[in-house]
Scaffold this motif. Structure first.
Motif, PDB file in Angstrom:
ATOM      1  N   ALA A 246      26.860   1.541  22.113  1.00 54.36           N
ATOM      2  CA  ALA A 246      26.761   2.821  22.812  1.00 54.36           C
ATOM      3  C   ALA A 246      27.828   3.741  22.265  1.00 54.36           C
ATOM      4  N   PRO A 247      27.536   5.019  22.145  1.00 53.28           N
ATOM      5  CA  PRO A 247      28.568   5.947  21.664  1.00 53.28           C
ATOM      6  C   PRO A 247      29.746   5.979  22.623  1.00 53.28           C
ATOM      7  N   ALA A 248      30.949   6.150  22.062  1.00 52.53           N
ATOM      8  CA  ALA A 248      32.150   6.186  22.906  1.00 52.53           C
ATOM      9  C   ALA A 248      32.014   7.234  24.002  1.00 52.53           C
ATOM     10  N   GLU A 249      31.451   8.359  23.652  1.00 51.32           N
ATOM     11  CA  GLU A 249      31.199   9.430  24.621  1.00 51.32           C
ATOM     12  C   GLU A 249      29.739   9.860  24.502  1.00 51.32           C
ATOM     13  N   PRO A 250      28.847   9.249  25.285  1.00 47.92           N
ATOM     14  CA  PRO A 250      27.433   9.606  25.189  1.00 47.92           C
ATOM     15  C   PRO A 250      27.210  11.109  25.359  1.00 47.92           C
ATOM     16  N   ALA A 251      26.387  11.669  24.495  1.00 48.50           N
ATOM     17  CA  ALA A 251      26.110  13.099  24.552  1.00 48.50           C
ATOM     18  C   ALA A 251      25.201  13.424  25.724  1.00 48.50           C
ATOM     19  N   ALA A 252      25.450  14.554  26.341  1.00 45.47           N
ATOM     20  CA  ALA A 252      24.594  15.004  27.432  1.00 45.47           C
ATOM     21  C   ALA A 252      23.264  15.486  26.862  1.00 45.47           C
ATOM     22  N   ALA A 253      22.233  15.441  27.681  1.00 41.99           N
ATOM     23  CA  ALA A 253      20.947  15.982  27.271  1.00 41.99           C
ATOM     24  C   ALA A 253      21.055  17.488  27.054  1.00 41.99           C
ATOM     25  N   ALA A 254      20.294  18.000  26.119  1.00 40.10           N
ATOM     26  CA  ALA A 254      20.292  19.444  25.865  1.00 40.10           C
ATOM     27  C   ALA A 254      19.780  20.188  27.096  1.00 40.10           C
ATOM     28  N   ASP A 255      20.215  21.417  27.256  1.00 42.53           N
ATOM     29  CA  ASP A 255      19.721  22.227  28.364  1.00 42.53           C
ATOM     30  C   ASP A 255      18.205  22.367  28.274  1.00 42.53           C
ATOM     31  N   LEU A 256      17.565  22.369  29.421  1.00 44.70           N
ATOM     32  CA  LEU A 256      16.114  22.519  29.443  1.00 44.70           C
ATOM     33  C   LEU A 256      15.671  23.808  28.753  1.00 44.70           C
ATOM     34  N   ASP A 257      16.410  24.888  28.985  1.00 49.61           N
ATOM     35  CA  ASP A 257      16.030  26.177  28.407  1.00 49.61           C
ATOM     36  C   ASP A 257      16.143  26.202  26.884  1.00 49.61           C
TER      37      ASP A 257
ATOM     38  N   HIS B 221       7.341  21.328  35.411  1.00 52.10           N
ATOM     39  CA  HIS B 221       8.797  21.212  35.323  1.00 52.10           C
ATOM     40  C   HIS B 221       9.256  19.866  35.876  1.00 52.10           C
ATOM     41  N   TYR B 222       8.710  19.477  37.030  1.00 53.50           N
ATOM     42  CA  TYR B 222       9.071  18.188  37.634  1.00 53.50           C
ATOM     43  C   TYR B 222       8.721  17.043  36.676  1.00 53.50           C
ATOM     44  N   ALA B 223       7.496  17.069  36.139  1.00 51.52           N
ATOM     45  CA  ALA B 223       7.055  15.990  35.256  1.00 51.52           C
ATOM     46  C   ALA B 223       7.919  15.921  34.000  1.00 51.52           C
ATOM     47  N   ARG B 224       8.211  17.068  33.423  1.00 50.59           N
ATOM     48  CA  ARG B 224       9.013  17.122  32.207  1.00 50.59           C
ATOM     49  C   ARG B 224      10.402  16.521  32.426  1.00 50.59           C
ATOM     50  N   CYS B 225      10.995  16.829  33.564  1.00 53.93           N
ATOM     51  CA  CYS B 225      12.375  16.400  33.820  1.00 53.93           C
ATOM     52  C   CYS B 225      12.498  14.898  34.003  1.00 53.93           C
ATOM     53  N   ASP B 226      11.386  14.199  34.291  1.00 55.65           N
ATOM     54  CA  ASP B 226      11.440  12.744  34.436  1.00 55.65           C
ATOM     55  C   ASP B 226      11.853  12.064  33.143  1.00 55.65           C
ATOM     56  N   THR B 227      11.538  12.678  31.987  1.00 53.13           N
ATOM     57  CA  THR B 227      11.921  12.054  30.719  1.00 53.13           C
ATOM     58  C   THR B 227      12.949  12.861  29.934  1.00 53.13           C
ATOM     59  N   HIS B 228      13.115  14.142  30.245  1.00 52.77           N
ATOM     60  CA  HIS B 228      14.019  14.990  29.461  1.00 52.77           C
ATOM     61  C   HIS B 228      15.431  14.415  29.392  1.00 52.77           C
ATOM     62  N   PHE B 229      15.933  13.892  30.488  1.00 50.21           N
ATOM     63  CA  PHE B 229      17.316  13.409  30.560  1.00 50.21           C
ATOM     64  C   PHE B 229      17.442  11.916  30.265  1.00 50.21           C
ATOM     65  N   LEU B 230      16.316  11.220  30.099  1.00 51.68           N
ATOM     66  CA  LEU B 230      16.343   9.762  30.147  1.00 51.68           C
ATOM     67  C   LEU B 230      17.056   9.117  28.965  1.00 51.68           C
ATOM     68  N   LEU B 231      16.951   9.694  27.781  1.00 49.74           N
ATOM     69  CA  LEU B 231      17.636   9.105  26.626  1.00 49.74           C
ATOM     70  C   LEU B 231      19.154   9.198  26.774  1.00 49.74           C
ATOM     71  N   ALA B 232      19.643  10.334  27.274  1.00 50.95           N
ATOM     72  CA  ALA B 232      21.087  10.481  27.506  1.00 50.95           C
ATOM     73  C   ALA B 232      21.550   9.526  28.601  1.00 50.95           C
ATOM     74  N   VAL B 233      20.737   9.362  29.640  1.00 53.01           N
ATOM     75  CA  VAL B 233      21.071   8.426  30.718  1.00 53.01           C
ATOM     76  C   VAL B 233      21.130   6.994  30.186  1.00 53.01           C
ATOM     77  N   ALA B 234      20.183   6.633  29.303  1.00 48.40           N
ATOM     78  CA  ALA B 234      20.174   5.284  28.731  1.00 48.40           C
ATOM     79  C   ALA B 234      21.451   5.007  27.942  1.00 48.40           C
ATOM     80  N   ASP B 235      21.923   5.980  27.176  1.00 46.97           N
ATOM     81  CA  ASP B 235      23.171   5.798  26.427  1.00 46.97           C
ATOM     82  C   ASP B 235      24.346   5.562  27.370  1.00 46.97           C
ATOM     83  N   GLN B 236      24.383   6.299  28.474  1.00 44.60           N
ATOM     84  CA  GLN B 236      25.460   6.125  29.441  1.00 44.60           C
ATOM     85  C   GLN B 236      25.402   4.726  30.070  1.00 44.60           C
TER      86      GLN B 236
END
Length: 278
Positions: free
Chosen positions: A80-91, A243-258
């Motif tokens: 895992a990266p020492a400091e996992p990167a946050a997910a990019a802003d939705l916008d 928007h709700y559906a999109r957000c279910d996966t948008h953040f998930l890769l960053a969460v997995a790294d954490q």
């Protein structure tokens, strides 16, 4: 649907999907050999324990038995990266709603070569005997997709089979038990190489294993609970539902790294029953 939903009590079989024909033939030949694959032997034990399963279902080879049995996790997956990167802003992240065959083909071409993809499904069962998948959400680290499973029901299996079964691509899902079943049942899609963030929360003894809790804790995003039980058959989908559906996966890769970082830090504190040699 062009291919009607089977709401009968006929036992399900992967042989109904033409894109799996060659995989099933190869797997069946391998399963018939002496010293057959451990995965197939385990499946046979489960089938025997089930008692009520027909002999044809009990003997069906898993189409990706070879890939699953030979799966070797890549070194980067166990780090895992020492400091996992946050997910990019939705916008700032491109988003595509995919409901036409040419859009599906373009999406598959775009995600080839990705090391990780996040997946989720929205399913409808309230007014259906067995239920059916309505949306498939897919995110890479740079783009989000929401795929209309109603209009593309017959195309999804052939289009995504190779990507989802590619052992070099890590698929990240949250609480994947039902998603795995729906993918197989509705589209003949199988996952090879899975990181389940829901299981990770259990290993880490989080106070909640819900996706909403994870998104708020690690991404500062509060999911709109109004859409947890939404009717995902509705078309057109409202902007809020997309928007709700999109957000279910948008953040998930960053969460997995954490979560990987926390699992590595936990070390010997991971319960013995949850830890395996890879």
């Amino acid at each position: 649907f062009p291919d009607p939903v089977d709401n009968s009590n006929t036992p399900w079989s992967p042989s109904r999907f033409s894109h799996l024909a060659s995989k099933l033939s190869t797997a069946a030949a391998a399963a018939a050999q002496p010293g057959r694959d451990r995965l197939q032997a385990h499946a046979a034990q489960l089938a025997a324990a089930g008692g009520g399963l027909s002999s044809s279902i009990a003997s069906t080879a898993h189409p990706y038995a070879a890939e699953l049995s030979s799966l070797t996790y890549q070194s980067w997956q166990l780090e895992a990266p020492a400091e996992p990167a946050a997910a990019a802003d939705l916008d700032d992240t491109p988003f595509d709603f995919v409901d036409r065959p040419h859009q599906l083909s373009a999406m598959v071409d775009a995600i080839r070569g990705e090391q990780q993809i996040a997946l989720d499904l929205e399913h409808h069962s309230y007014r259906s005997f067995q239920g059916f998948s309505c949306l498939l959400q897919l995110s890479t680290c740079s783009r989000d997709y929401v795929i209309d499973c109603l209009s593309l029901r017959s195309q999804l299996g052939p289009a995504l089979a190779d990507v989802l079964a590619d052992p070099t691509v890590e698929k990240v899902l949250h609480g994947a038990d039902s998603d795995i079943m729906w993918l197989q049942r509705d589209f003949g899609l199988y996952i090879v190489n899975l990181f389940d963030t829901g299981q990770a929360t259990r290993v880490l003894n989080y106070p909640s294993a819900s996706l909403a809790y994870l998104l708020e804790k690690h991404a500062g995003f509060k999911a709109d609970k109004r859409y947890q039980l939404a009717d995902w058959r509705v078309r057109p989908l409202s902007p809020d539902m997309l928007h709700y559906a999109r957000c279910d996966t948008h953040f998930l890769l960053a969460v997995a790294d954490q979560l990987k970082k926390e699992l590595i830090a936990a070390g010997d504190r991971v319960p013995a029953g949850w830890s395996v040699t890879v």
